[in-house]
Design a protein around this motif. Structure first.
Motif, PDB file in Angstrom:
ATOM      1  N   TYR A  18       0.842  -1.194   0.000  1.00 54.88           N
ATOM      2  CA  TYR A  18       0.000   0.000   0.000  1.00 54.88           C
ATOM      3  C   TYR A  18       0.882   1.251   0.000  1.00 54.88           C
ATOM      4  O   TYR A  18       1.807   1.385   0.788  1.00 54.88           O
ATOM      5  CB  TYR A  18      -0.901   0.015   1.235  1.00 54.88           C
ATOM      6  CG  TYR A  18      -1.729   1.265   1.374  1.00 54.88           C
ATOM      7  CD1 TYR A  18      -2.902   1.426   0.627  1.00 54.88           C
ATOM      8  CD2 TYR A  18      -1.346   2.287   2.231  1.00 54.88           C
ATOM      9  CE1 TYR A  18      -3.659   2.582   0.756  1.00 54.88           C
ATOM     10  CE2 TYR A  18      -2.096   3.441   2.366  1.00 54.88           C
ATOM     11  CZ  TYR A  18      -3.257   3.582   1.613  1.00 54.88           C
ATOM     12  OH  TYR A  18      -4.005   4.730   1.735  1.00 54.88           O
ATOM     13  N   GLY A  19       0.606   2.168  -0.913  1.00 53.12           N
ATOM     14  CA  GLY A  19       1.338   3.426  -0.983  1.00 53.12           C
ATOM     15  C   GLY A  19       2.632   3.356  -1.761  1.00 53.12           C
ATOM     16  O   GLY A  19       3.329   4.359  -1.887  1.00 53.12           O
ATOM     17  N   ASP A  26       1.734 -15.786  -3.050  1.00 47.67           N
ATOM     18  CA  ASP A  26       0.662 -14.947  -3.591  1.00 47.67           C
ATOM     19  C   ASP A  26      -0.105 -14.291  -2.450  1.00 47.67           C
ATOM     20  O   ASP A  26      -0.777 -14.980  -1.672  1.00 47.67           O
ATOM     21  CB  ASP A  26      -0.285 -15.782  -4.461  1.00 47.67           C
ATOM     22  CG  ASP A  26       0.424 -16.343  -5.685  1.00 47.67           C
ATOM     23  OD1 ASP A  26       1.250 -15.617  -6.268  1.00 47.67           O
ATOM     24  OD2 ASP A  26       0.154 -17.505  -6.044  1.00 47.67           O
ATOM     25  N   ILE A  27       0.009 -12.984  -2.347  1.00 47.03           N
ATOM     26  CA  ILE A  27      -0.615 -12.242  -1.250  1.00 47.03           C
ATOM     27  C   ILE A  27      -1.409 -11.070  -1.812  1.00 47.03           C
ATOM     28  O   ILE A  27      -0.928 -10.343  -2.684  1.00 47.03           O
ATOM     29  CB  ILE A  27       0.451 -11.717  -0.272  1.00 47.03           C
ATOM     30  CG1 ILE A  27       1.238 -12.887   0.355  1.00 47.03           C
ATOM     31  CG2 ILE A  27      -0.192 -10.876   0.827  1.00 47.03           C
ATOM     32  CD1 ILE A  27       2.384 -12.449   1.255  1.00 47.03           C
ATOM     33  N   ASP A  28      -2.625 -10.899  -1.317  1.00 45.53           N
ATOM     34  CA  ASP A  28      -3.455  -9.757  -1.692  1.00 45.53           C
ATOM     35  C   ASP A  28      -3.116  -8.608  -0.738  1.00 45.53           C
ATOM     36  O   ASP A  28      -3.470  -8.657   0.447  1.00 45.53           O
ATOM     37  CB  ASP A  28      -4.934 -10.130  -1.565  1.00 45.53           C
ATOM     38  CG  ASP A  28      -5.869  -9.002  -2.014  1.00 45.53           C
ATOM     39  OD1 ASP A  28      -5.455  -7.822  -1.938  1.00 45.53           O
ATOM     40  OD2 ASP A  28      -7.011  -9.294  -2.401  1.00 45.53           O
ATOM     41  N   PRO A  29      -2.424  -7.580  -1.196  1.00 44.20           N
ATOM     42  CA  PRO A  29      -1.973  -6.516  -0.292  1.00 44.20           C
ATOM     43  C   PRO A  29      -3.111  -5.740   0.368  1.00 44.20           C
ATOM     44  O   PRO A  29      -2.988  -5.326   1.523  1.00 44.20           O
ATOM     45  CB  PRO A  29      -1.130  -5.612  -1.201  1.00 44.20           C
ATOM     46  CG  PRO A  29      -1.579  -5.914  -2.590  1.00 44.20           C
ATOM     47  CD  PRO A  29      -1.981  -7.358  -2.585  1.00 44.20           C
ATOM     48  N   LEU A  30      -4.207  -5.536  -0.368  1.00 43.34           N
ATOM     49  CA  LEU A  30      -5.330  -4.798   0.224  1.00 43.34           C
ATOM     50  C   LEU A  30      -6.007  -5.606   1.320  1.00 43.34           C
ATOM     51  O   LEU A  30      -6.410  -5.067   2.361  1.00 43.34           O
ATOM     52  CB  LEU A  30      -6.334  -4.420  -0.865  1.00 43.34           C
ATOM     53  CG  LEU A  30      -5.836  -3.426  -1.921  1.00 43.34           C
ATOM     54  CD1 LEU A  30      -6.931  -3.136  -2.944  1.00 43.34           C
ATOM     55  CD2 LEU A  30      -5.371  -2.132  -1.262  1.00 43.34           C
ATOM     56  N   GLU A  31      -6.110  -6.917   1.098  1.00 44.24           N
ATOM     57  CA  GLU A  31      -6.694  -7.781   2.127  1.00 44.24           C
ATOM     58  C   GLU A  31      -5.788  -7.825   3.356  1.00 44.24           C
ATOM     59  O   GLU A  31      -6.267  -7.772   4.500  1.00 44.24           O
ATOM     60  CB  GLU A  31      -6.896  -9.190   1.568  1.00 44.24           C
ATOM     61  CG  GLU A  31      -7.602 -10.126   2.538  1.00 44.24           C
ATOM     62  CD  GLU A  31      -7.841 -11.496   1.932  1.00 44.24           C
ATOM     63  OE1 GLU A  31      -8.098 -12.434   2.706  1.00 44.24           O
ATOM     64  OE2 GLU A  31      -7.763 -11.631   0.696  1.00 44.24           O
ATOM     65  N   GLN A  32      -4.484  -7.924   3.127  1.00 44.66           N
ATOM     66  CA  GLN A  32      -3.525  -7.915   4.236  1.00 44.66           C
ATOM     67  C   GLN A  32      -3.706  -6.663   5.087  1.00 44.66           C
ATOM     68  O   GLN A  32      -3.757  -6.722   6.316  1.00 44.66           O
ATOM     69  CB  GLN A  32      -2.090  -7.934   3.695  1.00 44.66           C
ATOM     70  CG  GLN A  32      -1.594  -9.287   3.254  1.00 44.66           C
ATOM     71  CD  GLN A  32      -1.213 -10.176   4.422  1.00 44.66           C
ATOM     72  OE1 GLN A  32      -2.036 -10.925   4.938  1.00 44.66           O
ATOM     73  NE2 GLN A  32       0.033 -10.095   4.845  1.00 44.66           N
ATOM     74  N   GLY A  36      -5.279  -5.745   9.172  1.00 39.31           N
ATOM     75  CA  GLY A  36      -4.308  -5.268  10.157  1.00 39.31           C
ATOM     76  C   GLY A  36      -3.001  -6.019  10.156  1.00 39.31           C
ATOM     77  O   GLY A  36      -2.250  -5.977  11.137  1.00 39.31           O
ATOM     78  N   HIS A  37      -2.697  -6.703   9.054  1.00 35.54           N
ATOM     79  CA  HIS A  37      -1.481  -7.523   8.982  1.00 35.54           C
ATOM     80  C   HIS A  37      -0.273  -6.764   8.441  1.00 35.54           C
ATOM     81  O   HIS A  37       0.805  -7.346   8.310  1.00 35.54           O
ATOM     82  CB  HIS A  37      -1.722  -8.762   8.119  1.00 35.54           C
ATOM     83  CG  HIS A  37      -2.792  -9.674   8.634  1.00 35.54           C
ATOM     84  ND1 HIS A  37      -3.005  -9.854   9.985  1.00 35.54           N
ATOM     85  CD2 HIS A  37      -3.700 -10.455   7.995  1.00 35.54           C
ATOM     86  CE1 HIS A  37      -4.009 -10.711  10.149  1.00 35.54           C
ATOM     87  NE2 HIS A  37      -4.450 -11.080   8.964  1.00 35.54           N
ATOM     88  N   CYS A  38      -0.459  -5.498   8.112  1.00 33.85           N
ATOM     89  CA  CYS A  38       0.640  -4.707   7.541  1.00 33.85           C
ATOM     90  C   CYS A  38       1.172  -3.701   8.558  1.00 33.85           C
ATOM     91  O   CYS A  38       0.414  -3.174   9.380  1.00 33.85           O
ATOM     92  CB  CYS A  38       0.160  -3.937   6.312  1.00 33.85           C
ATOM     93  SG  CYS A  38      -0.239  -4.978   4.894  1.00 33.85           S
ATOM     94  N   ARG A  69      -3.794  -1.654  14.383  1.00 35.12           N
ATOM     95  CA  ARG A  69      -3.635  -1.405  12.945  1.00 35.12           C
ATOM     96  C   ARG A  69      -4.913  -1.653  12.163  1.00 35.12           C
ATOM     97  O   ARG A  69      -5.242  -0.908  11.234  1.00 35.12           O
ATOM     98  CB  ARG A  69      -2.493  -2.272  12.398  1.00 35.12           C
ATOM     99  CG  ARG A  69      -1.147  -1.975  13.021  1.00 35.12           C
ATOM    100  CD  ARG A  69      -0.023  -2.747  12.342  1.00 35.12           C
ATOM    101  NE  ARG A  69      -0.254  -4.179  12.350  1.00 35.12           N
ATOM    102  CZ  ARG A  69       0.017  -4.980  13.375  1.00 35.12           C
ATOM    103  NH1 ARG A  69       0.519  -4.477  14.485  1.00 35.12           N
ATOM    104  NH2 ARG A  69      -0.205  -6.277  13.305  1.00 35.12           N
ATOM    105  N   LYS A  70      -5.631  -2.696  12.509  1.00 36.67           N
ATOM    106  CA  LYS A  70      -6.848  -3.038  11.766  1.00 36.67           C
ATOM    107  C   LYS A  70      -7.868  -1.907  11.840  1.00 36.67           C
ATOM    108  O   LYS A  70      -8.471  -1.521  10.820  1.00 36.67           O
ATOM    109  CB  LYS A  70      -7.454  -4.334  12.318  1.00 36.67           C
ATOM    110  CG  LYS A  70      -8.690  -4.798  11.556  1.00 36.67           C
ATOM    111  CD  LYS A  70      -9.182  -6.139  12.086  1.00 36.67           C
ATOM    112  CE  LYS A  70     -10.422  -6.603  11.322  1.00 36.67           C
ATOM    113  NZ  LYS A  70     -10.898  -7.925  11.813  1.00 36.67           N
ATOM    114  N   ALA A  71      -8.077  -1.356  13.030  1.00 43.42           N
ATOM    115  CA  ALA A  71      -9.041  -0.268  13.182  1.00 43.42           C
ATOM    116  C   ALA A  71      -8.506   1.026  12.576  1.00 43.42           C
ATOM    117  O   ALA A  71      -9.255   1.803  11.968  1.00 43.42           O
ATOM    118  CB  ALA A  71      -9.370  -0.073  14.664  1.00 43.42           C
ATOM    119  N   LEU A  72      -7.210   1.248  12.719  1.00 46.20           N
ATOM    120  CA  LEU A  72      -6.634   2.511  12.243  1.00 46.20           C
ATOM    121  C   LEU A  72      -6.705   2.646  10.731  1.00 46.20           C
ATOM    122  O   LEU A  72      -7.031   3.728  10.220  1.00 46.20           O
ATOM    123  CB  LEU A  72      -5.178   2.617  12.699  1.00 46.20           C
ATOM    124  CG  LEU A  72      -4.951   3.000  14.167  1.00 46.20           C
ATOM    125  CD1 LEU A  72      -3.473   2.874  14.520  1.00 46.20           C
ATOM    126  CD2 LEU A  72      -5.442   4.414  14.439  1.00 46.20           C
TER     127      LEU A  72
END
Length: 354
Positions: free
Chosen positions: A168-169, A192-198, A202-204, A315-318
């Motif tokens: 992201y970004g 294979d990872i979906d960055p938006l889902e990650q 809150g996994h990023c 992170r997930k909420a933020l």
């Protein structure tokens, strides 16, 4: 390193074995060639543990060529596993080699003496090597000269972003580079990872810009000194502009120390990380952008020294709030600040923070 070594000290105690000074991983992402004595005070380690576990620097000569039993110990195993499955190996071998020692001992349901030994090893036996301690303490003094400071473990580094798939970004070129690194790193199993889902889960790690918004929302003024505990930030200054504009007193070890002072450590990622560890433990506030191994180790060390303030962002909420800001549905200011403060007050009450 601290977690793995502390586990092996406890395992040696369980097995009534002599522990040979551990070899550090030299094949990981950063290819660090440091030995144990380069990172930790070897003499102190041996001396401190003398009444608990016998520790030798090297395998005795008469055992160097002896047949060894090489084992990958099962992760999160308790005392029964080592007594029932590993201890019988002594009947056939004089040397047992742990192929890898990361998270091999269960955290819970251990006898109190074993648990206490793990903690004493982690927090007291594993003192950094004298040159690291000396420069680390000097960096703390220099940081404190600016006033009470935040240590920000900004996990926005190439290895973390490549491993997690968090792009992201980032530009397309940067995203492609990270995907290539992930694909070529054989011991990273998920490709294979979906960055938006990650990110939405809150996994990023928070981006430098998001961290700046978070600190501002918590009410820290722009005059607050911030120490960046991290290796090279991916993308360099281009990704740090927003955070730098919000908090101009943005320091790191490269700014606090001269090139000559850093030269003995600069080619060794683990030794450079040890300097960040010292400055982070001694900070007035510690904030990790991602709850990884180092963040948890520093937070635990701060509790050991008396519940120093640590704030771990939700992170997930933020990211959902930050997405609303980016889309124009929510303005930065009092409302955003109130939401973020309330969110983290709830985390304090449920035991997420110290």
């Amino acid at each position: 390193m601290r977690a793995g070594i502390s586990d092996m000290v406890a395992v040696a105690r369980i097995l009534k074995a002599t522990l040979i000074i551990p070899e550090l991983d030299k094949k990981s992402f950063w290819l660090d060639k440091s030995n144990f004595s380069d990172v930790f005070d070897e003499e102190h380690f041996i001396r401190y543990l003398a009444n608990d576990v016998k520790v030798e620097k090297n395998l005795p000569k008469e055992l160097v060529k002896a047949p060894k039993s090489v084992r990958y110990f099962k992760s999160w195993s308790g005392v029964d596993y080592y007594q029932n499955e590993i201890s019988p190996l002594w009947e056939h071998r004089q040397v047992i080699r742990a192929a890898k020692s990361d998270s091999r001992l269960a955290n819970n349901f251990l006898p109190p003496d074993i648990q206490k030994l793990r903690c004493r090893t982690f927090f007291q036996a594993l003192r950094f090597a004298p040159p690291i301690e000396a420069l680390g303490n000097l960096l703390v003094e220099r940081m404190k000269s600016f006033g009470p400071y935040i240590a920000l473990h900004l996990r926005y580094e190439k290895d973390m972003l490549a491993f997690s798939g968090c792009t992201y970004g980032l530009s397309d070129t940067e995203s492609e580079e990270l995907a290539m690194i992930r694909g070529n790193t054989t011991y990273w199993k998920v490709k294979d990872i979906d960055p938006l889902e990650q990110r939405s889960h809150g996994h990023c790690p928070l981006t430098p810009k998001e961290v700046g918004m978070f600190l501002s929302a918590l009410g820290y003024p722009s005059s607050t000194p911030v120490y960046i505990a991290a290796g090279e930030i991916y993308g360099g200054e281009s990704h740090m502009v927003d955070l730098q504009s919000r908090f101009p007193i943005l320091m790191n070890k490269e700014k606090l120390a001269s090139a000559e002072e850093l030269r003995p450590f600069s080619q060794y990622a683990s030794q450079m990380a040890a300097l960040d560890y010292i400055v982070s433990v001694e900070s007035d506030v510690f904030i990790p952008s991602y709850s990884g191994n180092m963040a948890r180790a520093v937070a635990g060390h701060r509790r050991f020294h008396g519940h120093r303030k640590t704030i771990s962002p939700d992170r997930k909420a933020l990211v959902h709030l930050f997405d609303k800001v980016d889309s124009g549905l929510l303005d930065e200011g009092k409302r955003l600040s109130q939401k973020i403060i309330e969110m983290h007050q709830k985390r304090y009450r449920t035991g997420h923070e110290s």
